[in-house]
Motif scaffolding. Structure first.
Motif, PDB file in Angstrom:
ATOM      1  N   HIS A  13       0.863  -1.186   0.000  1.00  0.00           N
ATOM      2  CA  HIS A  13       0.000   0.000   0.000  1.00  0.00           C
ATOM      3  C   HIS A  13       0.898   1.234   0.000  1.00  0.00           C
ATOM      4  O   HIS A  13       1.750   1.390   0.880  1.00  0.00           O
ATOM      5  CB  HIS A  13      -0.886  -0.030   1.239  1.00  0.00           C
ATOM      6  N   TRP A  15       1.373   5.626  -1.205  1.00  0.00           N
ATOM      7  CA  TRP A  15       0.954   6.917  -1.740  1.00  0.00           C
ATOM      8  C   TRP A  15       2.189   7.646  -2.257  1.00  0.00           C
ATOM      9  O   TRP A  15       3.210   7.725  -1.570  1.00  0.00           O
ATOM     10  CB  TRP A  15       0.306   7.774  -0.662  1.00  0.00           C
ATOM     11  N   TYR A  34      -1.488  12.928  -7.313  1.00  0.00           N
ATOM     12  CA  TYR A  34      -1.197  11.877  -6.329  1.00  0.00           C
ATOM     13  C   TYR A  34      -1.546  10.513  -6.922  1.00  0.00           C
ATOM     14  O   TYR A  34      -2.522  10.372  -7.662  1.00  0.00           O
ATOM     15  CB  TYR A  34      -1.989  12.100  -5.042  1.00  0.00           C
ATOM     16  N   VAL A  36      -2.202   6.561  -5.617  1.00  0.00           N
ATOM     17  CA  VAL A  36      -2.365   5.606  -4.529  1.00  0.00           C
ATOM     18  C   VAL A  36      -2.378   4.220  -5.145  1.00  0.00           C
ATOM     19  O   VAL A  36      -3.082   3.973  -6.136  1.00  0.00           O
ATOM     20  CB  VAL A  36      -3.641   5.886  -3.684  1.00  0.00           C
ATOM     21  N   HIS A  38      -2.372  -0.130  -4.326  1.00  0.00           N
ATOM     22  CA  HIS A  38      -2.604  -1.210  -3.370  1.00  0.00           C
ATOM     23  C   HIS A  38      -2.555  -2.508  -4.148  1.00  0.00           C
ATOM     24  O   HIS A  38      -3.271  -2.673  -5.138  1.00  0.00           O
ATOM     25  CB  HIS A  38      -3.948  -1.056  -2.662  1.00  0.00           C
ATOM     26  N   ASP A 152      -8.354   7.880   2.648  1.00  0.00           N
ATOM     27  CA  ASP A 152      -7.771   6.550   2.817  1.00  0.00           C
ATOM     28  C   ASP A 152      -7.630   6.318   4.317  1.00  0.00           C
ATOM     29  O   ASP A 152      -6.715   6.849   4.960  1.00  0.00           O
ATOM     30  CB  ASP A 152      -6.412   6.493   2.107  1.00  0.00           C
TER      31      ASP A 152
END
Length: 246
Positions: A13, A15, A34, A36, A38, A152
């Motif tokens: 995970h 960022w 940004y 993100v 996972h 998040d």
């Protein structure tokens, strides 16, 4: 050129901030994007305008395989948020775009088909990302009438779009807010003019103050962290907005 900085990582995970470009043309407003991720999938937040697509795509590609992007999250409809959409879709037509239902009929002017857009209802939406659940948080009228932020819970990060934005002068180019009092003066005029509703502002402040937030990440300017997150929320709560200075 755009550069990247990992702001959170815990196992699979992650960022990544795709940060401001000191070499950008002066006629363009500077933006943060940004990413993100996972597991094997990723989501890019407010992927930026068409003008900066090559720089954003290159920076993101250094961190993550762009073919594994599930889609984009657009906080609202502005061109600096997502006018690059057609270019992302040209690379991967299967990408989806999460955006307020209000703009799901407008953003196709940037590109995409009816299947591209996943409209977010006014109350928000849970967005799955390879086992991670992200929350689209209502932020209507701040500044767009259909506006969302992305939370998040696991990373304790709130992507706050234009809320928290600061138009920083040359030399103030750090990734994080280091001196809140010096920084916030560059945010005040922007918030007074661009945020259109004191009632909506108070509603947002009440909602997000109940969230566990370590990093508040705006689309413009520096990232708030630690105690500066609540400091910003309290400052914003007290600020009169929707004001045209004369």
């Amino acid at each position: 050129m755009k550069t990247t900085k990992t702001i959170f990582q815990d196992g699979n995970h992650k960022w990544v901030a795709i940060v401001r470009d000191p070499q950008k043309p002066n006629h363009l407003i500077d933006t943060n994007e940004y990413l993100v991720t996972h597991g094997s999938r990723g989501l890019v937040l407010d992927p930026g305008g068409a003008e900066i697509f090559p720089a954003v795509f290159s920076a993101l590609s250094a961190e993550f395989d762009p073919s594994a992007l599930a889609g984009v999250f657009a906080s609202h409809q502005d061109p600096d948020c997502c006018s690059s959409l057609a270019l992302w879709l040209e690379f991967n037509p299967a990408m989806r775009c999460y955006v307020s239902w209000m703009w799901s009929g407008f953003l196709p002017h940037f590109g995409g088909s009816a299947e591209t857009f996943i409209p977010i209802p006014d109350q928000g939406l849970d967005i799955p990302l390879d086992g991670l659940m992200l929350q689209a948080i209502p932020a209507h009228y701040l500044h767009s009438s259909g506006n969302f932020h992305l939370y998040d819970k696991q990373a304790k990060i709130l992507f706050s779009g234009d809320v928290g934005a600061a138009l920083l002068p040359p030399g103030m180019d750090g990734l994080f807010v280091e001196d809140f009092d010096a920084h916030i003066g560059h945010a005040e005029g922007f918030h007074k003019r661009w945020m259109g509703s004191n009632e909506a502002k108070r509603d947002w402040c009440e909602r997000v103050s109940q969230l566990d937030i370590d990093l508040l990440c705006p689309q413009h300017g520096a990232i708030y962290r630690g105690a500066d997150v609540l400091r910003f929320i309290n400052w914003f709560d007290e600020l009169p907005v929707g004001i045209l200075s004369r």
